[in-house]
Design a protein around this motif. Structure first.
Motif, PDB file in Angstrom:
ATOM      1  N   VAL A 115      24.793  25.408  -5.007  1.00  0.00           N
ATOM      2  CA  VAL A 115      25.048  24.196  -5.793  1.00  0.00           C
ATOM      3  C   VAL A 115      24.789  22.956  -4.938  1.00  0.00           C
ATOM      4  CG1 VAL A 115      26.807  22.853  -7.004  1.00  0.00           C
ATOM      5  CG2 VAL A 115      26.682  25.332  -7.331  1.00  0.00           C
ATOM      6  N   PHE A 116      25.295  22.966  -3.727  1.00  0.00           N
ATOM      7  CA  PHE A 116      25.138  21.827  -2.814  1.00  0.00           C
ATOM      8  C   PHE A 116      23.672  21.560  -2.497  1.00  0.00           C
ATOM      9  CE2 PHE A 116      25.292  20.358   1.765  1.00  0.00           C
ATOM     10  CZ  PHE A 116      25.745  19.081   1.496  1.00  0.00           C
ATOM     11  N   GLU A 117      22.931  22.590  -2.118  1.00  0.00           N
ATOM     12  CA  GLU A 117      21.542  22.402  -1.715  1.00  0.00           C
ATOM     13  C   GLU A 117      20.625  22.108  -2.891  1.00  0.00           C
ATOM     14  OE1 GLU A 117      21.512  24.893   2.492  1.00  0.00           O
ATOM     15  OE2 GLU A 117      20.575  25.810   0.727  1.00  0.00           O
ATOM     16  N   GLU A 118      20.885  22.709  -4.038  1.00  0.00           N
ATOM     17  CA  GLU A 118      20.053  22.398  -5.202  1.00  0.00           C
ATOM     18  C   GLU A 118      20.292  20.975  -5.687  1.00  0.00           C
ATOM     19  OE1 GLU A 118      17.533  24.134  -6.336  1.00  0.00           O
ATOM     20  OE2 GLU A 118      17.978  25.564  -4.732  1.00  0.00           O
ATOM     21  N   LEU A 119      21.535  20.530  -5.626  1.00  0.00           N
ATOM     22  CA  LEU A 119      21.838  19.138  -5.956  1.00  0.00           C
ATOM     23  C   LEU A 119      21.068  18.193  -5.042  1.00  0.00           C
ATOM     24  CD1 LEU A 119      23.536  16.838  -7.257  1.00  0.00           C
ATOM     25  CD2 LEU A 119      25.303  17.330  -5.543  1.00  0.00           C
ATOM     26  N   LEU A 120      21.038  18.520  -3.770  1.00  0.00           N
ATOM     27  CA  LEU A 120      20.367  17.665  -2.795  1.00  0.00           C
ATOM     28  C   LEU A 120      18.846  17.693  -2.922  1.00  0.00           C
ATOM     29  CD1 LEU A 120      22.285  18.208   0.576  1.00  0.00           C
ATOM     30  CD2 LEU A 120      22.086  16.095  -0.726  1.00  0.00           C
ATOM     31  N   PHE A 121      18.271  18.903  -2.962  1.00  0.00           N
ATOM     32  CA  PHE A 121      16.823  19.022  -2.815  1.00  0.00           C
ATOM     33  C   PHE A 121      16.062  19.053  -4.135  1.00  0.00           C
ATOM     34  CE2 PHE A 121      18.501  20.380   1.221  1.00  0.00           C
ATOM     35  CZ  PHE A 121      17.662  19.708   2.104  1.00  0.00           C
ATOM     36  N   ARG A 122      16.452  19.890  -5.065  1.00  0.00           N
ATOM     37  CA  ARG A 122      15.741  19.937  -6.344  1.00  0.00           C
ATOM     38  C   ARG A 122      16.327  18.956  -7.348  1.00  0.00           C
ATOM     39  NH1 ARG A 122      14.416  23.319  -2.466  1.00  0.00           N
ATOM     40  NH2 ARG A 122      16.314  24.508  -2.890  1.00  0.00           N
ATOM     41  N   GLY A 123      17.412  18.265  -6.942  1.00  0.00           N
ATOM     42  CA  GLY A 123      17.996  17.223  -7.768  1.00  0.00           C
ATOM     43  C   GLY A 123      17.645  15.848  -7.233  1.00  0.00           C
ATOM     44  N   ALA A 125      16.759  14.532  -4.009  1.00  0.00           N
ATOM     45  CA  ALA A 125      15.568  14.296  -3.180  1.00  0.00           C
ATOM     46  C   ALA A 125      14.294  14.369  -4.024  1.00  0.00           C
ATOM     47  CB  ALA A 125      15.514  15.310  -2.034  1.00  0.00           C
ATOM     48  N   TRP A 126      14.252  15.312  -4.955  1.00  0.00           N
ATOM     49  CA  TRP A 126      13.085  15.457  -5.840  1.00  0.00           C
ATOM     50  C   TRP A 126      12.832  14.158  -6.612  1.00  0.00           C
ATOM     51  CZ3 TRP A 126      10.261  20.167  -6.712  1.00  0.00           C
ATOM     52  CH2 TRP A 126       9.297  20.073  -7.711  1.00  0.00           C
ATOM     53  N   LYS A 127      13.894  13.609  -7.197  1.00  0.00           N
ATOM     54  CA  LYS A 127      13.765  12.378  -7.973  1.00  0.00           C
ATOM     55  C   LYS A 127      13.354  11.202  -7.098  1.00  0.00           C
ATOM     56  CE  LYS A 127      14.704  13.512 -12.232  1.00  0.00           C
ATOM     57  NZ  LYS A 127      13.733  13.277 -13.328  1.00  0.00           N
ATOM     58  N   LEU A 140       6.110  19.606  -2.738  1.00  0.00           N
ATOM     59  CA  LEU A 140       5.767  19.844  -1.334  1.00  0.00           C
ATOM     60  C   LEU A 140       6.716  19.091  -0.396  1.00  0.00           C
ATOM     61  CD1 LEU A 140       1.868  19.650  -1.597  1.00  0.00           C
ATOM     62  CD2 LEU A 140       3.306  21.687  -1.503  1.00  0.00           C
ATOM     63  N   GLY A 141       7.048  17.858  -0.763  1.00  0.00           N
ATOM     64  CA  GLY A 141       7.943  17.068   0.091  1.00  0.00           C
ATOM     65  C   GLY A 141       9.328  17.658   0.190  1.00  0.00           C
ATOM     66  N   SER A 142       9.888  18.058  -0.952  1.00  0.00           N
ATOM     67  CA  SER A 142      11.233  18.647  -0.935  1.00  0.00           C
ATOM     68  C   SER A 142      11.241  19.997  -0.235  1.00  0.00           C
ATOM     69  CB  SER A 142      11.769  18.791  -2.367  1.00  0.00           C
ATOM     70  OG  SER A 142      10.973  19.688  -3.119  1.00  0.00           O
ATOM     71  N   SER A 143      10.121  20.733  -0.320  1.00  0.00           N
ATOM     72  CA  SER A 143      10.026  22.034   0.364  1.00  0.00           C
ATOM     73  C   SER A 143      10.037  21.851   1.875  1.00  0.00           C
ATOM     74  CB  SER A 143       8.740  22.758  -0.062  1.00  0.00           C
ATOM     75  OG  SER A 143       8.737  23.006  -1.446  1.00  0.00           O
ATOM     76  N   LEU A 144       9.294  20.859   2.358  1.00  0.00           N
ATOM     77  CA  LEU A 144       9.269  20.574   3.797  1.00  0.00           C
ATOM     78  C   LEU A 144      10.645  20.131   4.282  1.00  0.00           C
ATOM     79  CD1 LEU A 144       7.731  20.211   6.440  1.00  0.00           C
ATOM     80  CD2 LEU A 144       7.084  17.917   5.677  1.00  0.00           C
ATOM     81  N   LEU A 145      11.283  19.268   3.518  1.00  0.00           N
ATOM     82  CA  LEU A 145      12.624  18.803   3.886  1.00  0.00           C
ATOM     83  C   LEU A 145      13.632  19.950   3.883  1.00  0.00           C
ATOM     84  CD1 LEU A 145      12.737  15.455   1.876  1.00  0.00           C
ATOM     85  CD2 LEU A 145      12.744  15.685   4.368  1.00  0.00           C
ATOM     86  N   PHE A 146      13.476  20.867   2.929  1.00  0.00           N
ATOM     87  CA  PHE A 146      14.385  22.005   2.845  1.00  0.00           C
ATOM     88  C   PHE A 146      14.238  22.905   4.069  1.00  0.00           C
ATOM     89  CE2 PHE A 146      15.675  26.185   0.910  1.00  0.00           C
ATOM     90  CZ  PHE A 146      16.998  25.847   0.678  1.00  0.00           C
ATOM     91  N   GLY A 147      13.007  23.078   4.533  1.00  0.00           N
ATOM     92  CA  GLY A 147      12.798  23.861   5.746  1.00  0.00           C
ATOM     93  C   GLY A 147      13.434  23.201   6.955  1.00  0.00           C
ATOM     94  N   LEU A 148      13.190  21.902   7.112  1.00  0.00           N
ATOM     95  CA  LEU A 148      13.736  21.166   8.258  1.00  0.00           C
ATOM     96  C   LEU A 148      15.258  21.057   8.193  1.00  0.00           C
ATOM     97  CD1 LEU A 148      11.102  18.285   8.501  1.00  0.00           C
ATOM     98  CD2 LEU A 148      11.325  20.279   9.998  1.00  0.00           C
ATOM     99  N   PHE A 188      11.374  27.834  -4.739  1.00  0.00           N
ATOM    100  CA  PHE A 188      12.357  27.154  -5.584  1.00  0.00           C
ATOM    101  C   PHE A 188      11.746  25.905  -6.222  1.00  0.00           C
ATOM    102  CE2 PHE A 188      15.773  28.797  -2.428  1.00  0.00           C
ATOM    103  CZ  PHE A 188      15.723  30.059  -3.003  1.00  0.00           C
ATOM    104  N   GLY A 189      10.936  25.189  -5.423  1.00  0.00           N
ATOM    105  CA  GLY A 189      10.301  23.978  -5.934  1.00  0.00           C
ATOM    106  C   GLY A 189       9.327  24.258  -7.059  1.00  0.00           C
ATOM    107  N   LEU A 190       8.672  25.399  -6.996  1.00  0.00           N
ATOM    108  CA  LEU A 190       7.745  25.774  -8.062  1.00  0.00           C
ATOM    109  C   LEU A 190       8.491  25.935  -9.383  1.00  0.00           C
ATOM    110  CD1 LEU A 190       4.884  26.560  -8.894  1.00  0.00           C
ATOM    111  CD2 LEU A 190       5.416  28.922  -8.245  1.00  0.00           C
ATOM    112  N   LEU A 191       9.672  26.538  -9.329  1.00  0.00           N
ATOM    113  CA  LEU A 191      10.495  26.679 -10.527  1.00  0.00           C
ATOM    114  C   LEU A 191      10.986  25.319 -11.019  1.00  0.00           C
ATOM    115  CD1 LEU A 191      12.617  29.850  -9.660  1.00  0.00           C
ATOM    116  CD2 LEU A 191      10.703  29.694 -11.249  1.00  0.00           C
ATOM    117  N   ARG A 192      11.350  24.465 -10.065  1.00  0.00           N
ATOM    118  CA  ARG A 192      11.796  23.100 -10.437  1.00  0.00           C
ATOM    119  C   ARG A 192      10.665  22.344 -11.125  1.00  0.00           C
ATOM    120  NH1 ARG A 192      12.341  18.724 -11.921  1.00  0.00           N
ATOM    121  NH2 ARG A 192      13.743  17.062 -11.211  1.00  0.00           N
TER     122      ARG A 192
END
Length: 213
Positions: A115-123, A125-127, A140-148, A188-192
Motif C-alpha cells: 500500500v505504501f509503495e504503490e501510493l508513492l510510486f504508481r500513485g 510519483a506517477w502523476k 519508465l521514470g517511476s520504474s527507475l525510481l522504484f529500483g533506486l 508494475f508500471g506496465l499494469l499501471r
C-alpha cells in the motif's frame, strides 16, 4: 517542458522519497537506542512507520487525483482481488509457518509495504512525472525510481546481513535489490499504464511479496 520546471518536479519527487527513507532510518535508530533490536521488533517498527507514513500522505494528498482505485470494479477486478486475497491467506499454510513473527512479516511485506509503495510510486510519483511528459515517461521514470528506492533499505540490509549472513557482500546484495526493484517496477508500471490505476499493480505486488515471504 522547461528545464527549470523539469528539475523542480524531479527534485520534488526525489526529495520526498529520500526524506521518507531518512525519516524511517531516524525513527528506527531512536527506537533501537532505547530497546533491543530483534527481527520481530525491527519488522514491527518498520510496519508502524509505514502505516503512519501512509496515513499522513493520504491526508496530505486527499484532494489530489492519484488514480489509486479503478473507476469501476468489474468482474475482472473482483476475481483478481479474490485470488490475491486467497493467496495471501493461504501463504502461512503453504509455508507451514503460522508463528506470530511470520504472520507479522507477511502482513508488513505483502500488505503494508505494498500500500505504501504503490501510493508513492504508481500513485503520486506517477502523476508528478505525468506533468512533465505523457506516454511511457511516467512508467519508465517511476520504474527507475522504484529500483533506486531500495537503496534506502541499506540500514536494514546491513543489520540483517550481519545477523544472518556475516561476511556477505552487502554491495552485491544491494545491487540485486536495485535490479530486482527496477524489473518489478517495470512490470508494475506496465499494469499501471494499461489499467490507469494503482490498484491493478498493487494486486500483483501483493502476490510477489507474499511469495517472497
Amino acid at each position: 517542458m522547461a528545464p527549470l520546471q523539469t528539475g523542480k518536479v524531479l527534485g520534488k519527487v526525489a526529495g520526498l522519497l529520500t526524506a521518507l527513507q531518512l525519516l524511517r532510518m531516524g525513527c528506527k535508530a531512536i527506537v533501537f537506542s532505547l530497546m533491543e533490536r530483534t527481527v520481530w521488533a525491527d519488522t514491527l517498527v518498520s510496519c508502524c512507520y509505514m502505516i503512519a507514513a501512509t496515513a499522513a500522505l493520504l491526508l496530505v494528498w486527499r484532494k489530489h487525483p492519484l488514480s489509486l482505485l479503478p473507476k469501476h470494479f468489474g468482474k475482472g477486478y473482483l476475481l483478481a482481488t479474490a485470488l490475491a486475497a486467497a493467496f495471501l491467506v493461504s501463504t502461512p499454510f503453504i509455508t507451514r509457518n503460522t508463528g506470530a513473527g511470520a504472520l507479522l512479516s507477511l502482513f508488513y511485506g505483502a500488505v503494508v509495504t505494498v500500500v505504501f509503495e504503490e501510493l508513492l510510486f504508481r500513485g503520486w510519483a506517477w502523476k508528478e512525472l505525468e506533468t512533465l511528459r505523457g506516454g511511457f515517461f511516467p512508467w519508465l521514470g517511476s520504474s527507475l525510481l522504484f529500483g533506486l528506492w531500495h537503496l534506502g533499505y541499506t540500514d536494514t540490509v546491513l543489520w540483517r546481513a550481519s545477523l544472518f549472513f556475516p561476511g556477505s557482500d552487502v554491495v552485491i546484495i544491494l545491487f540485486w535489490k536495485v535490479v530486482t526493484g527496477l524489473c518489478l517496477g517495470v512490470l508494475f508500471g506496465l499494469l499501471r499504464w494499461k489499467y490507469k490505476n494503482a490498484y491493478a499493480p498493487a494486486l500483483l505486488h501483493l502476490a510477489v511479496n507474499a511469495f517472497g515471504s
